[in-house]
Design an enzyme around this catalytic site. Structure first.
Site, short mmCIF file in Angstrom:
data_model
loop_
_atom_site.label_atom_id
_atom_site.label_comp_id
_atom_site.label_asym_id
_atom_site.label_seq_id
_atom_site.Cartn_x
_atom_site.Cartn_y
_atom_site.Cartn_z
CD1 TRP A 1 -2.41 1.92 1.47
CD2 TRP A 1 -3.39 0.55 0.11
NE1 TRP A 1 -3.92 2.35 0.75
CE2 TRP A 1 -4.37 1.37 0.20
CE3 TRP A 1 -3.68 -0.74 -0.68
CZ2 TRP A 1 -5.41 1.14 -0.81
CZ3 TRP A 1 -4.54 -0.99 -1.52
CH2 TRP A 1 -5.69 0.11 -1.56
CG ASP B 1 -1.35 11.83 -2.76
OD1 ASP B 1 -0.98 10.61 -2.77
OD2 ASP B 1 -2.18 12.33 -3.56
CD GLU C 1 -5.18 5.32 0.06
OE1 GLU C 1 -6.17 4.75 -0.71
OE2 GLU C 1 -4.96 4.77 1.18
CD GLU C 2 -3.28 8.31 -7.47
OE1 GLU C 2 -4.28 7.65 -7.61
OE2 GLU C 2 -3.47 9.55 -7.57
CD GLU D 1 -13.48 6.47 -4.86
OE1 GLU D 1 -13.27 5.41 -5.90
OE2 GLU D 1 -12.94 6.00 -3.80
C1 NOJ Z 1 -6.30 2.79 -4.46
C2 NOJ Z 1 -6.27 4.24 -3.71
O1 NOJ Z 1 -7.21 4.08 -2.83
C3 NOJ Z 1 -6.71 5.13 -4.81
O2 NOJ Z 1 -6.68 6.66 -3.96
C4 NOJ Z 1 -5.72 5.09 -5.81
O3 NOJ Z 1 -5.98 6.05 -6.88
C5 NOJ Z 1 -5.61 3.85 -6.29
N1 NOJ Z 1 -5.32 3.04 -5.50
C6 NOJ Z 1 -4.67 3.84 -7.58
O4 NOJ Z 1 -3.17 3.98 -7.03
C1 NOJ Z 2 -9.48 6.19 -2.21
C2 NOJ Z 2 -8.93 7.67 -1.69
O1 NOJ Z 2 -7.97 7.94 -2.77
C3 NOJ Z 2 -8.41 7.78 -0.47
O2 NOJ Z 2 -8.40 9.15 0.02
C4 NOJ Z 2 -9.49 7.23 0.65
O3 NOJ Z 2 -8.95 7.16 1.96
C5 NOJ Z 2 -9.75 5.68 0.31
N1 NOJ Z 2 -10.19 5.64 -0.91
C6 NOJ Z 2 -10.93 5.13 1.18
O4 NOJ Z 2 -12.24 5.95 0.91
#
Ligand code: NOJ
Ligand code: NOJ
Length: 572
Positions: A138, A194, A197-198, A422
């Site tokens: 992750w 960030d 999560e990227e 979402e």
């Molecule tokens: C899952 C993350 O929660 C999401 O924010 C991200 O865009 C995708 N993985 C792809 O990296």
């Molecule tokens: C993906 C989002 O990018 C992230 O900000 C969020 O915490 C997770 N999904 C769970 O909702």
């Protein structure tokens, strides 16, 4: 009074949108509240397997599987619930909030891939809903989580303390808060993933919420006499506020979301930061990018405009009207679509701004915010407009309609059962990705509260000024540091360096400093850096648009008080 036909038609259209929005809110509010509660264990109807107080991100288990608990989503959600509780809007929430704080106290102590409670584990972004560690790959750590959790629990703790429940606060809540705030104080200067999560670098949302959490932690510590950490938190908060300024892009008048990542930097990250660090007592202060500050308004326009050309559902919408917005224009997750919580955050920032203008009895247009306001009145000039002026009325009602327009977009693309996923499709607005996303519902609740003019606790933003002494930025003593690194480059490649202070371009890859190859294969550069400071940095190999960063962890140097040093590194 005579009105031109088009002005009258515009008013009529605005009135229709306002009615739509009011009736949407009347229907959607209870659905959003119920949607949040359904996603909280153990009694939430959709949160099977979740322990008491654990917030699931969404009940969706496939495409995508969001049946986990994220510290960010949970804390933002509970902040909204705690605000309702402490403001007397919903007295029934007490036991659920106690479940939440207990669950978070447990999660803090779980060993996880980011570490143990004392070795970085607080930065772990998500856990299994049965309160065990998630051990898959992750984007970790994510250092906004502890700050957001501290902010939520501090709101509750302050309320309980002031109601006389000091033992519970001292024994149960303070230990959770103190762990999180010391984590923030000790680690804010390290790179982080960030909120999406990227991107691993420094990130505006993370810095902004970290700064807020320390400021309110200081106020709470002084209130309760638990002052042993205060002087360190003050020092770190000052440094955070200084660092926060470095995200501003003065050339294009917006906030660059991340110091890394190689994107435009236009990102809902910055809008979410503004609403989640809103302090109604701080006026339109720039230093903390308050919702009505000229920088945050200019930034909002740049952010919104970046989505006008890229989503089919925005086609044909005039350039001064609301559109669907998403995380950032380069997004490719599920092919890159608008997100309900992002579109709602635009409305919320504008509603927050209206609250403050109303309280101040005036509205200020500066050269920085001029382009934002010219959307509504092409002839407006920089200046201060008192609430009894015609210009104030014009701008205020235009901003109100603009804000309602974003809620209206969300209303248009909310399915008839009121569920908020979402994302919604950029092609036709149908819901996409995780269904019943807790954070989407919570973002609707907070946007609706702001539209109703409800404001919540201050956190000490009023009167703060960013002073950048000694740390990153101007002022203070500097020392000459010579960095050297041996590297066999290919034709076209050059070595660069960037890092955590402005003298090292604040983690920018595009402005990174070029090293000299005069002694090839040794590359070198001498930079004046702040004295007696711990600075993080990395080398990069750049060939045109091809950028290769050194892998983690960051390099670090603690500079001496005076003189000069040479730092000899090897690539990793
Ligand atoms: C899952 C993350 O929660 C999401 O924010 C991200 O865009 C995708 N993985 C792809 O990296
Ligand atoms: C993906 C989002 O990018 C992230 O900000 C969020 O915490 C997770 N999904 C769970 O909702």
């Amino acid at each position: 009074m005579r009105l031109s036909l088009s002005y009258a038609l515009g008013l009529a259209a605005a009135a229709v949108a306002q009615t739509n929005v009011s009736s949407y809110i009347a229907t959607e509010s209870p659905i959003a509240k119920a949607g949040v509660l359904a996603n909280i264990g153990s009694s939430g109807s959709l949160s099977s397997g979740a322990k008491p107080g654990v917030v699931i991100a969404s009940p969706s288990t496939v495409n995508p599987n969001y049946l986990y608990t994220w510290t960010r989503d949970s804390s933002l959600t509970f902040k909204a619930l705690i605000d309702q509780y402490v403001n007397g809007q919903d007295d029934t929430l007490g036991p659920l909030i106690d479940d939440f704080t207990e669950a978070e106290a447990t999660l803090q102590q779980i060993d996880n891939p980011s570490g143990s409670v004392s070795t970085g584990g607080l930065g772990e972004p998500k856990f299994n809903v049965n309160e065990t560690a998630f051990t898959g790959a992750w984007g970790r750590p994510q250092r906004d989580g502890p700050a957001l959790r501290a902010t939520a629990i501090l709101t509750y703790a302050t309320h309980l303390w002031n109601s006389g429940n000091t033992t519970y606060v001292t024994n149960t809540l303070w230990p959770i808060i103190e762990l999180d705030l010391n984590y923030v104080a000790d680690n804010w200067n390290q790179s982080t993933f960030d909120l999406w999560e990227e991107v691993e670098s420094s990130s505006f949302f993370t810095t902004a919420v970290q700064h807020r959490s320390l400021r309110e932690g200081i106020i709470f510590a002084n209130l309760t006499g638990k002052t042993s950490d205060v002087s360190n938190w003050e020092t770190q908060a000052d440094s955070l506020l200084c660092f926060l300024q470095s995200y501003w892009n003065p050339t294009d008048s917006y906030i660059t979301a991340n110091t890394g990542g190689g994107r435009s930097g236009k990102d809902a990250n910055t809008v979410l930061a503004s609403i989640h660090t809103f302090d109604p007592a701080a006026g339109c202060d720039d230093a903390t990018f308050q919702p009505c500050s000229d920088k945050a308004l200019s930034n909002l326009k740049v952010y919104v405009d970046s989505f006008r050309p890229i989503y089919t559902i925005n086609d044909g919408i005039s350039s001064d009207a609301a559109v669907a917005t998403g995380r950032y224009p380069e997004d490719s997750y599920y092919n890159g679509n608008p997100w309900y919580l992002c579109t709602l955050s635009v409305a919320e920032q504008l509603y927050d701004a209206l609250i403050v203008w109303d309280a101040l009895g005036e509205l200020n247009v500066t050269s920085t915010s001029l382009a934002f306001f010219q959307q509504f009145d092409a002839s407006v000039a920089a200046g201060t407009y008192a609430s009894d002026s015609a210009e104030y009325s014009t701008l205020k009602s235009a901003v109100q309609s603009f804000a309602d327009g974003f809620v209206d977009i969300v209303a248009t693309y909310t399915p008839s059962n009121g569920s908020l996923s979402e994302q919604y499709s950029k092609a036709d607005g149908t819901p996409l990705s995780a269904y019943d996303l807790t954070w989407s519902f919570a973002s609707a609740l907070t946007a609706f509260e702001a539209r109703a003019g409800n404001k919540y606790g201050s956190w000490g933003a009023a009167g703060l000024n960013a002073t950048c002494s000694g740390g990153s930025g101007s002022g203070g003593d500097t020392v000459a540091v010579t960095f050297t690194i041996d590297y066999d480059t290919q034709y076209g490649q050059n070595l660069y360096i960037t890092g955590s202070v402005s003298a090292l371009e604040d983690w920018s890859s595009s402005n990174a400093l070029l090293l000299s190859s005069a002694d090839y294969p040794t590359w070198s550069i001498t930079v004046d850096l702040p004295a007696s400071t711990t600075i993080q940095y990395k080398y990069l190999v750049i060939d045109g648009s091809d950028v290769t960063w050194e892998s983690d962890p960051n390099n670090a140097i603690t500079t001496p008080a005076s003189g000069s040093v040479t730092q000899a590194d090897s690539w990793h």
